[in-house]
Design a protein around this motif. Structure first.
Motif, PDB file in Angstrom:
ATOM      1  N   SER A  44       0.838  -1.200   0.000  1.00 49.08           N
ATOM      2  CA  SER A  44       0.000   0.000   0.000  1.00 49.08           C
ATOM      3  C   SER A  44       0.872   1.249   0.000  1.00 49.08           C
ATOM      4  O   SER A  44       0.537   2.248  -0.644  1.00 49.08           O
ATOM      5  CB  SER A  44      -0.962   0.009   1.190  1.00 49.08           C
ATOM      6  N   THR A  45       1.981   1.220   0.710  1.00 45.91           N
ATOM      7  CA  THR A  45       2.934   2.336   0.646  1.00 45.91           C
ATOM      8  C   THR A  45       4.351   1.840   0.378  1.00 45.91           C
ATOM      9  O   THR A  45       5.272   2.639   0.232  1.00 45.91           O
ATOM     10  CB  THR A  45       2.943   3.156   1.954  1.00 45.91           C
ATOM     11  N   ARG A  76      -0.273   2.326   9.166  1.00 41.37           N
ATOM     12  CA  ARG A  76      -0.515   3.662   8.609  1.00 41.37           C
ATOM     13  C   ARG A  76       0.371   4.610   9.394  1.00 41.37           C
ATOM     14  O   ARG A  76       0.415   4.528  10.626  1.00 41.37           O
ATOM     15  CB  ARG A  76      -1.969   4.065   8.802  1.00 41.37           C
ATOM     16  N   THR A  77       1.036   5.551   8.699  1.00 44.00           N
ATOM     17  CA  THR A  77       2.103   6.294   9.386  1.00 44.00           C
ATOM     18  C   THR A  77       2.012   7.817   9.285  1.00 44.00           C
ATOM     19  O   THR A  77       2.924   8.497   9.758  1.00 44.00           O
ATOM     20  CB  THR A  77       3.480   5.880   8.803  1.00 44.00           C
ATOM     21  N   GLU A 132      -2.607  12.929   8.390  1.00 41.60           N
ATOM     22  CA  GLU A 132      -3.782  12.183   7.919  1.00 41.60           C
ATOM     23  C   GLU A 132      -4.544  11.579   9.096  1.00 41.60           C
ATOM     24  O   GLU A 132      -5.782  11.507   9.085  1.00 41.60           O
ATOM     25  CB  GLU A 132      -3.330  11.075   6.956  1.00 41.60           C
ATOM     26  N   SER A 133      -3.799  11.175  10.118  1.00 44.32           N
ATOM     27  CA  SER A 133      -4.454  10.524  11.260  1.00 44.32           C
ATOM     28  C   SER A 133      -5.412  11.472  11.975  1.00 44.32           C
ATOM     29  O   SER A 133      -6.398  11.034  12.567  1.00 44.32           O
ATOM     30  CB  SER A 133      -3.414   9.952  12.234  1.00 44.32           C
ATOM     31  N   ASP A 188      -9.876   5.149  11.357  1.00 43.48           N
ATOM     32  CA  ASP A 188      -9.113   4.280  10.452  1.00 43.48           C
ATOM     33  C   ASP A 188      -7.742   3.958  11.041  1.00 43.48           C
ATOM     34  O   ASP A 188      -7.265   2.824  10.961  1.00 43.48           O
ATOM     35  CB  ASP A 188      -8.877   4.967   9.098  1.00 43.48           C
ATOM     36  N   TYR A 189      -7.099   4.982  11.612  1.00 46.10           N
ATOM     37  CA  TYR A 189      -5.744   4.764  12.122  1.00 46.10           C
ATOM     38  C   TYR A 189      -5.735   3.794  13.297  1.00 46.10           C
ATOM     39  O   TYR A 189      -4.908   2.894  13.371  1.00 46.10           O
ATOM     40  CB  TYR A 189      -5.078   6.111  12.483  1.00 46.10           C
ATOM     41  N   ASP A 222      -6.889   0.211  11.963  1.00 49.35           N
ATOM     42  CA  ASP A 222      -5.918  -0.504  11.137  1.00 49.35           C
ATOM     43  C   ASP A 222      -4.619  -0.796  11.898  1.00 49.35           C
ATOM     44  O   ASP A 222      -4.090  -1.904  11.818  1.00 49.35           O
ATOM     45  CB  ASP A 222      -5.617   0.285   9.861  1.00 49.35           C
ATOM     46  N   ASN A 223      -4.117   0.185  12.629  1.00 51.40           N
ATOM     47  CA  ASN A 223      -2.835  -0.070  13.310  1.00 51.40           C
ATOM     48  C   ASN A 223      -2.989  -1.036  14.472  1.00 51.40           C
ATOM     49  O   ASN A 223      -2.171  -1.948  14.652  1.00 51.40           O
ATOM     50  CB  ASN A 223      -2.208   1.256  13.774  1.00 51.40           C
ATOM     51  N   TYR A 242      -2.393   8.939  15.356  1.00 50.22           N
ATOM     52  CA  TYR A 242      -1.315   8.009  14.970  1.00 50.22           C
ATOM     53  C   TYR A 242      -0.536   7.571  16.209  1.00 50.22           C
ATOM     54  O   TYR A 242      -0.355   6.375  16.462  1.00 50.22           O
ATOM     55  CB  TYR A 242      -0.394   8.688  13.947  1.00 50.22           C
TER      56      TYR A 242
END
Ligand SMILES: NC(=O)c1ccc[n+]([C@@H]2O[C@H](COP(=O)([O-])OP(=O)(O)OC[C@H]3O[C@@H](n4cnc5c(N)ncnc54)[C@H](O)[C@@H]3O)[C@@H](O)[C@H]2O)c1
Length: 344
Positions: free
Chosen positions: A44-45, A86-87, A91-92, A98-99, A102-103, A151
């Protein structure tokens, strides 16, 4: 590279997110030291080309329990290094759910599989963002924990899950809280390629490459020597070395936590000046208003890592960080998307 003693070369290590910036450098070092490495990544990244040829590669999204169980069904792992996440701090703030989902969800999936398959050791990529967001120039492991963004909060939660997994299941765990990872493998074949790029050093080098017109400097009225923010940059090769030392330490101990930074702070202005010297090109700047939540200074105290594991950063001075990053960027103007140009 510092010598690593007592390595048992047959150890199987699962590297999640090993196609990303930090994970790929660690995977390369592990392969060079004789570990058997499996990288699992959904790209994804990350980039398939960043994965060392000696490593096995599994394409999987670790948010899917079935996918990770499949990975563990195929090989027995002595240790897991968990980089996948996710980093993006900014965005977080817009996607907190989502962060965290997902994390923390990804960590839980991988950790539960590791416990179920009797994996002995687990290392988590954590971050300085877990610490209270106030000015600090000597941030050791006793600094108050109070993440200033989702994050950092998600990583803090991951740390707590690890704590309880070790407590209840006996899996040996370590968290490494990086400050700003930077630089590139000195050979110039492996480096940073984030899209979008949010880190200062690659952004500055993109200006030197003519890919951006200028660099935004957020605030020049901080109480620092030149008014710009000060951060701690740790070379990714030194960071990789810290991971291997931690892996070895987990053979005889557990519940480890280390802050990983060079211990030296550099201002945004200093980064630009050194980059101009290294590249020989002008790097125009535009001063913008301060960004909310940006502390004036964030610098690690990595004394515990030095004392307990003998870690000695050898590449983390600003000149070497920028020089190695510049070799990478100038040989790969389109990152992993471009064929390598000959050395300059
Ligand atoms: N780069 C830094 O300065 C820094 C600082 C502190 C902490 N960290 C932490 O270090 C780790 C690595 O950071 P990085 O800069 O190398 O990031 P990166 O984006 O380059 O690497 C992350 C990798 O994880 C993979 N990935 C993400 N979600 C996945 C999923 N659901 N399933 C499978 N693969 C997935 C991506 O494809 C990518 O290859 C992250 O956990 C990050 O939070 C990085």
């Amino acid at each position: 590279m510092t010598e690593h003693h007592a390595i048992e070369p047959i150890e199987n290590v699962l590297v999640t997110g090993g196609a990303g910036f930090v994970g790929s450098h660690v995977a390369w070092l592990l392969c060079n030291l004789g570990f058997r490495v499996t990288v699992v990544d959904d790209l994804s990244t990350g980039h398939r080309a960043a994965v060392p040829p000696a490593a096995s590669f599994v394409f999987a999204d670790l948010r899917q329990v079935d996918a990770i169980n499949q990975v563990f069904a195929e090989r027995r792992y002595d240790a897991v290094m968990h980089f996948a996440a996710r980093t993006l701090v900014g965005e977080s703030n817009h996607r907190p759910v989502d962060y965290v989902r997902d994390n923390v969800g990804t960590l839980c999936n991988v950790l539960q599989a590791a416990v179920d398959h009797a994996t002995r050791a687990f290392i988590l990529s954590s971050t300085a963002s877990i610490f209270e967001s106030r000015d600090g120039s000597d941030i050791d492991e006793d600094q108050a924990v109070s993440p200033g963004n989702p994050y950092g909060e998600s990583k803090r939660m991951c740390e707590r899950v690890l704590f309880w997994a070790e407590h209840s299941h006996g899996i040996r765990t370590a968290v490494l809280r990086y400050f700003n990872a930077a630089g590139a493998q000195p050979g110039g074949d492996l480096g940073e390629d984030h899209r979008p790029e949010t880190h200062l050093i690659p952004l500055v080098l993109q200006v030197a490459q003519g890919l951006r017109p200028h660099i935004d400097v957020f605030g020049n009225d901080y109480p620092t020597q030149d008014g710009t923010c000060i951060r701690d940059y740790v070379h990714v090769v030194d960071l990789a070395d810290a991971h291997v030392r931690t892996l070895i330490a987990l053979r005889s101990s557990g519940a480890l936590a280390y802050n990983v930074g060079s211990g030296t702070g550099y201002s945004v202005r200093q980064v630009v000046e050194v980059a101009e010297r290294v590249t020989g090109r002008p790097i125009p700047t535009i001063v913008r208003p301060r960004r909310a939540g940006d502390p004036a200074a964030l610098v690690a105290n990595s004394g515990k890592l030095r004392r307990e594991l003998g870690w000695r950063p050898s590449y983390s001075d600003l000149q070497t960080i920028i020089r190695t990053a510049w070799i990478w960027h100038s040989r790969h103007p389109d990152g992993f998307g471009s064929p390598a140009l000959p050395p300059r």
